[in-house]
Design an enzyme around this catalytic site. Structure first.
Site, PDB file in Angstrom:
ATOM      1  N   GLY A 176       1.066  -9.341  10.544  1.00 43.50           N
ATOM      2  CA  GLY A 176      -0.236  -8.857  10.057  1.00 43.50           C
ATOM      3  C   GLY A 176      -0.541  -7.561  10.755  1.00 43.50           C
ATOM      4  O   GLY A 176      -1.016  -7.555  11.888  1.00 43.50           O
ATOM      5  N   THR A 229       2.833  -8.049  -0.791  1.00 41.92           N
ATOM      6  CA  THR A 229       2.901  -7.971   0.665  1.00 41.92           C
ATOM      7  C   THR A 229       2.577  -9.342   1.248  1.00 41.92           C
ATOM      8  O   THR A 229       1.647 -10.007   0.776  1.00 41.92           O
ATOM      9  CB  THR A 229       1.933  -6.929   1.290  1.00 41.92           C
ATOM     10  OG1 THR A 229       1.827  -7.195   2.702  1.00 41.92           O
ATOM     11  CG2 THR A 229       0.533  -6.954   0.716  1.00 41.92           C
ATOM     12  N   ILE A 230       3.332  -9.736   2.252  1.00 39.66           N
ATOM     13  CA  ILE A 230       2.991 -11.004   2.892  1.00 39.66           C
ATOM     14  C   ILE A 230       1.650 -10.864   3.611  1.00 39.66           C
ATOM     15  O   ILE A 230       0.968 -11.838   3.839  1.00 39.66           O
ATOM     16  CB  ILE A 230       4.074 -11.506   3.886  1.00 39.66           C
ATOM     17  CG1 ILE A 230       4.259 -10.549   5.055  1.00 39.66           C
ATOM     18  CG2 ILE A 230       5.377 -11.801   3.198  1.00 39.66           C
ATOM     19  CD1 ILE A 230       4.923 -11.200   6.255  1.00 39.66           C
ATOM     20  N   ASP A 231       1.279  -9.622   3.960  1.00 33.25           N
ATOM     21  CA  ASP A 231       0.049  -9.399   4.738  1.00 33.25           C
ATOM     22  C   ASP A 231      -1.222  -9.661   3.932  1.00 33.25           C
ATOM     23  O   ASP A 231      -2.291  -9.836   4.511  1.00 33.25           O
ATOM     24  CB  ASP A 231       0.003  -7.959   5.268  1.00 33.25           C
ATOM     25  CG  ASP A 231       1.003  -7.718   6.384  1.00 33.25           C
ATOM     26  OD1 ASP A 231       1.699  -8.667   6.778  1.00 33.25           O
ATOM     27  OD2 ASP A 231       1.089  -6.568   6.858  1.00 33.25           O
ATOM     28  N   ARG A 291       3.230 -20.067  27.357  1.00 35.55           N
ATOM     29  CA  ARG A 291       4.453 -19.574  26.717  1.00 35.55           C
ATOM     30  C   ARG A 291       4.093 -18.786  25.476  1.00 35.55           C
ATOM     31  O   ARG A 291       2.992 -18.927  24.937  1.00 35.55           O
ATOM     32  CB  ARG A 291       5.338 -20.746  26.292  1.00 35.55           C
ATOM     33  CG  ARG A 291       5.893 -21.557  27.438  1.00 35.55           C
ATOM     34  CD  ARG A 291       7.035 -20.823  28.132  1.00 35.55           C
ATOM     35  NE  ARG A 291       7.750 -21.692  29.055  1.00 35.55           N
ATOM     36  CZ  ARG A 291       7.441 -21.884  30.327  1.00 35.55           C
ATOM     37  NH1 ARG A 291       6.390 -21.281  30.851  1.00 35.55           N
ATOM     38  NH2 ARG A 291       8.177 -22.677  31.087  1.00 35.55           N
ATOM     39  N   HIS A 335      10.276 -12.051  11.549  1.00 34.64           N
ATOM     40  CA  HIS A 335      10.743 -12.004  10.157  1.00 34.64           C
ATOM     41  C   HIS A 335      11.036 -13.367   9.544  1.00 34.64           C
ATOM     42  O   HIS A 335      11.272 -13.455   8.345  1.00 34.64           O
ATOM     43  CB  HIS A 335      11.958 -11.074  10.058  1.00 34.64           C
ATOM     44  CG  HIS A 335      11.575  -9.648  10.314  1.00 34.64           C
ATOM     45  ND1 HIS A 335      11.445  -9.146  11.576  1.00 34.64           N
ATOM     46  CD2 HIS A 335      11.239  -8.649   9.461  1.00 34.64           C
ATOM     47  CE1 HIS A 335      11.061  -7.880  11.504  1.00 34.64           C
ATOM     48  NE2 HIS A 335      10.923  -7.555  10.243  1.00 34.64           N
ATOM     49  N   GLU A 351       0.809  -1.230   0.000  1.00 34.41           N
ATOM     50  CA  GLU A 351       0.000   0.000   0.000  1.00 34.41           C
ATOM     51  C   GLU A 351       0.844   1.284   0.000  1.00 34.41           C
ATOM     52  O   GLU A 351       0.456   2.273  -0.627  1.00 34.41           O
ATOM     53  CB  GLU A 351      -0.955   0.022   1.208  1.00 34.41           C
ATOM     54  CG  GLU A 351      -0.298  -0.404   2.507  1.00 34.41           C
ATOM     55  CD  GLU A 351      -0.882   0.267   3.752  1.00 34.41           C
ATOM     56  OE1 GLU A 351      -0.533  -0.172   4.847  1.00 34.41           O
ATOM     57  OE2 GLU A 351      -1.648   1.238   3.618  1.00 34.41           O
ATOM     58  N   ARG A 363       0.732 -27.196  28.068  1.00 35.10           N
ATOM     59  CA  ARG A 363       0.848 -25.733  28.126  1.00 35.10           C
ATOM     60  C   ARG A 363      -0.092 -25.054  27.125  1.00 35.10           C
ATOM     61  O   ARG A 363      -0.494 -25.663  26.133  1.00 35.10           O
ATOM     62  CB  ARG A 363       2.268 -25.298  27.737  1.00 35.10           C
ATOM     63  CG  ARG A 363       3.272 -25.489  28.824  1.00 35.10           C
ATOM     64  CD  ARG A 363       4.656 -25.178  28.302  1.00 35.10           C
ATOM     65  NE  ARG A 363       5.623 -25.254  29.389  1.00 35.10           N
ATOM     66  CZ  ARG A 363       6.920 -25.445  29.200  1.00 35.10           C
ATOM     67  NH1 ARG A 363       7.408 -25.604  27.985  1.00 35.10           N
ATOM     68  NH2 ARG A 363       7.734 -25.482  30.241  1.00 35.10           N
ATOM     69  N   GLU A 373      -0.042  -9.767  15.023  1.00 37.88           N
ATOM     70  CA  GLU A 373       0.656  -8.713  15.791  1.00 37.88           C
ATOM     71  C   GLU A 373      -0.176  -7.435  15.911  1.00 37.88           C
ATOM     72  O   GLU A 373       0.004  -6.648  16.829  1.00 37.88           O
ATOM     73  CB  GLU A 373       2.001  -8.375  15.110  1.00 37.88           C
ATOM     74  CG  GLU A 373       1.782  -7.881  13.690  1.00 37.88           C
ATOM     75  CD  GLU A 373       3.030  -7.476  12.944  1.00 37.88           C
ATOM     76  OE1 GLU A 373       4.110  -7.423  13.531  1.00 37.88           O
ATOM     77  OE2 GLU A 373       2.887  -7.180  11.742  1.00 37.88           O
TER      78      GLU A 373
END
Ligand code: F6P
Length: 343
Positions: free
Chosen positions: A172, A127-129, A267, A273, A105, A164, A224
């Protein structure tokens, strides 16, 4: 007659498949009798006149390589005095008939503005997004999803062995495409994305219900950019030239809250990256190749101000302005699908 010349640059975050585009552009251009000049590190290369001659030899052996042989940066020419004039001058200095901007973008937003100012610019979406509008997919996304999926598979076995909860933070920024696809493919028990605010009590309830059913481990996939009450979790407040903060940390906060509220050992793993590095998948290599050849056709037809895109299984043109006007977010119905497998 002098040989015609086109320029190419790659901007924004790097992405597996960029080299496939560069290779296709160079090989396809050669068939048309055009030379290709690469600009290093995005718009910075045009501003500072840092170039690489691209030819059959320089693109040999790059198809399978991640990253970009041109380098990249988040330079915005509209943010520094005189930079747009330097970009314009680069067209004249190098006698370019067109420039191909490969980016997301931000990079394509600059391309749209330059095209508005009558510069012969076309775009390739990257974009990987996968959050760019007017294209069903961007290359790099499939690779990132497969990496994240494999990580979720690996987290499953260790989470299960230790009883766990493991929270996996996935890239993202504005859209949760990678978290949704990887979460679905990797069987995450909870998927959290920027489009839907995190409801911590609901997340804990899902995990507690699993325990009640004898499932003593859980996997939480969180993008994220996922937010608590509409607020980004950031690593620092400093903005880049396109006004973005550095995200990161939502996984840690989430893990602490889950452990505190449920009492289950938790955890966190931040993929970061890893998702952007390394070799592209076959899908991304082929999409990058199709985009590289397709964008040459836009130049041939004089469709400046357009980018190449994938709609269904067709390679078509889309206006850069439309593609950069708003982001493509994960539709509610698609996200809701993940709830069927939640818990
Ligand atoms: O836009 C792609 C992306 O990978 C986002 O998912 C992420 O927030 C950002 O880039 C990270 O950028 P940088 O590599 O500059 O830290």
């Amino acid at each position: 007659m002098a040989t015609e010349k086109i320029g190419i640059l790659t901007g924004g975050g790097d992405c597996p498949g960029l080299n496939a585009v560069i290779r296709a552009v160079v090989k396809g251009a050669a068939k048309k009798g055009w030379q290709v000049l690469g600009f290093k590190n995005s718009w910075k290369g045009m501003i500072d006149n840092e170039t690489i001659e691209l030819n059959d030899r320089s693109v040999s052996g790059i198809l399978h390589r991640g990253g970009t042989i041109l380098g990249t940066s988040r330079t915005n020419p509209y943010k520094s005095e005189g930079a747009v004039a330097k970009v314009r001058a680069a067209f004249v200095t190098h006698g370019l008939k067109a420039l191909i901007a490969v980016g997301g973008e931000d990079t394509l937003g600059v391309a749209a503005k330059l095209a508005d100012e009558k510069m012969p610019v076309v775009g390739v979406p990257k974009t990987i997004d996968n959050d760019l509008a007017c294209t069903d997919f961007t290359f790099g996304f499939d690779t990132a999803v497969n990496i994240a999926m494999e990580c979720l598979d690996r987290l499953h076995t260790t989470a299960e062995s230790h009883n766990r909860v493991i929270v996996c933070e996935i890239m993202g920024r504005h859209a949760g495409w990678i978290a949704t696809y990887a979460g679905l493919a990797g069987g995450a028990d909870v998927i959290l994305i920027p489009e839907v605010p995190i409801e911590i009590d609901h997340v804990c309830e899902v995990i507690r219900n699993r325990h009640a059913r004898g499932k003593l481990f859980s996997i939480v996939a969180v993008a994220e950019g996922a937010k608590f009450a509409g607020k980004d979790v950031t690593q620092e407040e400093k903005l880049d030239q396109f006004g973005h903060v550095r995200l990161g940390g939502v996984g840690q906060i989430l893990a602490e809250l889950i452990e505190k509220k449920t009492g289950y050992e938790t955890r966190v793993t931040v993929l970061g990256h890893i998702q952007r590095g390394g070799s592209p998948t076959a899908f991304d290599r082929v999409l990058g190749t199709r985009f590289g050849i397709g964008v040459l056709n836009l130049i041939e037809k004089g469709q400046f101000g357009y980018m190449i895109s994938l709609q269904g299984d067709k390679i078509v043109a889309a206006k850069l302005k439309d593609a950069t006007g708003s982001l493509k977010l994960v539709p509610k119905e698609f996200y809701e699908l993940s709830k069927i497998f939640s818990g």
